[in-house]
Scaffold this active site. Structure first.
Site, PDB file in Angstrom:
ATOM      1  CE  LYS A   1     -18.812 -60.106   6.183  1.00  0.00           C
ATOM      2  NZ  LYS A   1     -17.191 -59.868   5.733  1.00  0.00           N
TER       3      LYS A   1
ATOM      4  CD  GLU B   1     -27.239 -48.254   1.232  1.00  0.00           C
ATOM      5  OE1 GLU B   1     -27.190 -49.081   2.607  1.00  0.00           O
ATOM      6  OE2 GLU B   1     -26.639 -47.488   1.266  1.00  0.00           O
TER       7      GLU B   1
ATOM      8  N   GLY C   1     -17.250 -58.958   1.773  1.00  0.00           N
ATOM      9  CA  GLY C   1     -17.856 -58.025   0.937  1.00  0.00           C
ATOM     10  C   GLY C   1     -17.892 -58.355  -0.553  1.00  0.00           C
ATOM     11  NE  ARG C   2     -12.554 -54.315   0.207  1.00  0.00           N
ATOM     12  CZ  ARG C   2     -12.527 -54.134   1.154  1.00  0.00           C
ATOM     13  NH1 ARG C   2     -13.693 -53.713   2.179  1.00  0.00           N
ATOM     14  NH2 ARG C   2     -11.192 -53.960   2.620  1.00  0.00           N
TER      15      ARG C   2
ATOM     16  CD  GLU D   1     -15.754 -50.827   0.416  1.00  0.00           C
ATOM     17  OE1 GLU D   1     -17.091 -50.570   0.981  1.00  0.00           O
ATOM     18  OE2 GLU D   1     -15.916 -52.235   1.281  1.00  0.00           O
TER      19      GLU D   1
ATOM     20  CG  HIS E   1     -15.925 -42.383 -30.241  1.00  0.00           C
ATOM     21  ND1 HIS E   1     -15.690 -41.603 -30.975  1.00  0.00           N
ATOM     22  CD2 HIS E   1     -15.524 -43.690 -30.016  1.00  0.00           C
ATOM     23  CE1 HIS E   1     -15.108 -42.606 -32.205  1.00  0.00           C
ATOM     24  NE2 HIS E   1     -15.181 -43.818 -31.221  1.00  0.00           N
TER      25      HIS E   1
ATOM     26  CE  LYS F   1     -21.982 -48.692   5.817  1.00  0.00           C
ATOM     27  NZ  LYS F   1     -21.707 -50.006   6.502  1.00  0.00           N
TER      28      LYS F   1
END
Ligand code: F6P
Length: 535
Positions: free
Chosen positions: A196, A202, A254-255, A340, A371, A500
């Site tokens: 965005k 990253e 973004g999400r 978030e 399990h 950040k």
């Protein structure tokens, strides 16, 4: 409002000792009464301690949600700290207008979707190709909301994958780049840089690495790059042809962005028609969320059950347990969407929250989780409300017996969590094994299940592009309702900033220079790491 919260707390305190099974004993119709059906989905919330009074109080808490819901759908700047609308619903809307500052955003949304469809069709047909011919692989480089949505959805919709193979590169750990690129042919690989902001460290680090990898074999690697971003000037600086750049506006968080250009990789993988079905599912859920009365509203009821469990009962986490292997990334997707959005410390007007924020969300698909961590769900001291999701039908021809086993396990687990096993029942079991005396008592104690552990079960007819769209939109609206009830802004994420900033200060320290004012522990760790690295 405060009074309602107090009444709920008092009601919980007064009824905490009553087992959920007593509610079933008192009302043979409870399972049907405590369920919501909408557009083929079925949500059963009967296996919770919510009784008629609790429901009434919870619904009263939600009374203010409708106004905020309309504010969202009509493009008001409900993300106040960033001064933005929250209009992910516009990405899947057909009819408008939906206006931001007096101008309809839908023509722009539809124009971008049309460009995405044209691009996807051309790539899938080989009309847009790499230096080595038709694209065989697509690498989406992005993180958080620019990764989790398409990554989760492409796994979920694997039966519809008939385009290039999709790969998702997100972590700045070089291992992710190495492992993602291994075996790919740079001459037939299309790269999408999805960010965005187009500044996320990253993503930009990975984009540079992949461009260098491609430049070793491809004369003009930038021609095999596409971009998805709100920052068009930055995509141009990176050298990406504007015909392969798909923009979106800052009113998409973004999400919440998988529905638009961030979903480009998904569209390339499953094709525009299936992607449209995904949008249609989201749109159908929007219509339901907007029109259904609160008590018959899937998102509202899911949110109220969540509020009951976390803010009223005090259960710190909730487990999302899709009994669908292809939904294995759904818990990770929901972790960003929910945590978030609602992991906040203050209300909209900056006052400290008077009650807990959203809970910790975690999970794994069943039956695998059975399990692994289900031991704790059944007998551990923490009560973890569970959200089961299961499809009536599988997509695997000839393997319906697998689906029946999957469903049986899902229902058995929620039933076992509810019912538990008493000491008397456990004694009978060990007696049948021939044990007596203190040894029998000891063995029986290990076989006791406290039960009374709450869960919800969401049934979907099958996992398809349409139902996945319904599911994702349902969870988006659930997050919205919880946020609205708590009075928080679900659309900003200031809590990711500090880490950040500090990363920017630690890096020079790690490189042997001077850092900012780190604490003693961080400085010692840096020194130790430098020693281990031989520096
Ligand atoms: O982690 C914070 C965050 O801003 C998320 O909200 C977002 O989804 C992610 O980083 C990626 O951001 P971008 O799309 O700008 O690269």
């Amino acid at each position: 409002m405060t009074e309602l919260w107090q009444q709920l707390a008092a009601h919980r305190a007064a009824t905490a000792a009553r087992p959920i099974t007593a509610l079933f004993d008192a009302d043979p119709q409870r399972a049907r009464r405590c369920a919501v059906a909408a557009d083929g989905l079925w949500l059963d919330w009967s296996k919770t301690a919510i009784d008629a009074r609790a429901l009434g109080l919870l619904l009263a808490l939600a009374a203010g949600v409708s106004a905020r819901r309309e504010a969202m759908f009509s493009g008001e700047r409900i993300n106040e700290t960033e001064g933005r609308a929250a209009l992910h619903v516009a990405l899947r809307a057909l009819d408008g207008p939906i206006e931001v500052d007096g101008s309809d955003v839908l023509p722009g949304v539809h124009a971008t979707l049309d460009r995405m469809r044209d691009f996807a069709r051309a790539v899938r047909a080989g009309r847009i190709a790499g230096q080595g011919g038709r694209y065989t692989d697509v690498v989406n480089i992005g993180i958080g909301g620019s990764d989790l949505g398409p990554a989760m959805a492409s796994l979920a919709l694997a039966p519809w994958a008939d385009g290039p193979r999709l790969h998702f590169l997100s972590n700045v750990d070089g291992a992710d780049a190495t492992d993602t690129l291994r075996g790919l042919d740079p001459e037939t690989t299309l790269v999408i840089v999805a960010s965005k902001t187009f500044t996320t460290v990253e993503t930009m680090t990975n984009a540079d690495t992949v461009r260098r990898w491609m430049a070793a074999s491809v004369a003009r690697p930038e021609l095999q790059f596409a971009a998805v971003s709100t920052a068009l000037a930055r995509t141009a600086d990176f050298g990406i042809d504007r015909r392969a750049v798909f923009g979106f506006e800052d009113w998409v968080g973004g999400r919440f962005s998988v529905w638009g250009p961030v979903g480009l990789s998904l569209m390339l993988g499953i094709g525009p028609d299936r992607f449209d079905e995904f949008l249609a599912g989201g749109r159908a859920m929007d219509a339901h969320f907007r029109a259904a009365p609160l008590a018959e509203n899937l998102a509202v009821m899911l949110a109220l059950v969540g509020i009951w469990h976390h803010q009223i009962c005090g259960y710190p986490t909730r487990a999302v347990l899709p009994y669908a292997q292809r939904l294995r990334r759904l818990p990770a997707y929901l972790q960003q969407l929910e945590m978030e959005s609602n992991g906040k410390g203050v209300t909209m007007d900056g006052q400290a929250l008077a009650r807990p924020s959203g809970p910790i969300v975690w999970g794994e698909p069943g039956t695998n989780g059975q399990h692994a961590f289900f031991q704790l769900l059944h007998q551990g001291s923490a009560v973890v409300p569970c959200e089961f999701i299961v499809a009536a039908r599988g997509e695997e021809p000839g393997l319906d017996h697998h689906q029946r086993l999957l469903i049986a396990n899902c229902l058995a687990q929620s039933g076992a969590l509810l019912r538990g096993r008493s000491m008397e029942e456990a004694r009978e079991i060990v007696a049948a094994m021939g044990l007596t005396g203190p040894e029998a008592e000891c063995q029986a104690a290990h076989r006791v299940f406290p039960g009374n552990r709450p869960s919800t079960t969401l049934l979907i007819p099958a996992l398809t592009p349409y139902t996945l769209g319904q599911l994702v939109a349902l969870y988006e609206h659930r997050v919205f309702v919880e946020g609205a009830i708590l009075g928080i802004n679900s659309f900003d994420q200031w809590g990711v900033e500090l880490g950040k900033e500090l990363a920017g200060e630690v890096l020079p320290l790690l490189e042997g220079g001077e850092g900012g004012g780190q604490d003693g522990s961080t400085r010692a760790l840096v020194a130790e790491l430098r020693r281990m690295r031989g520096e």
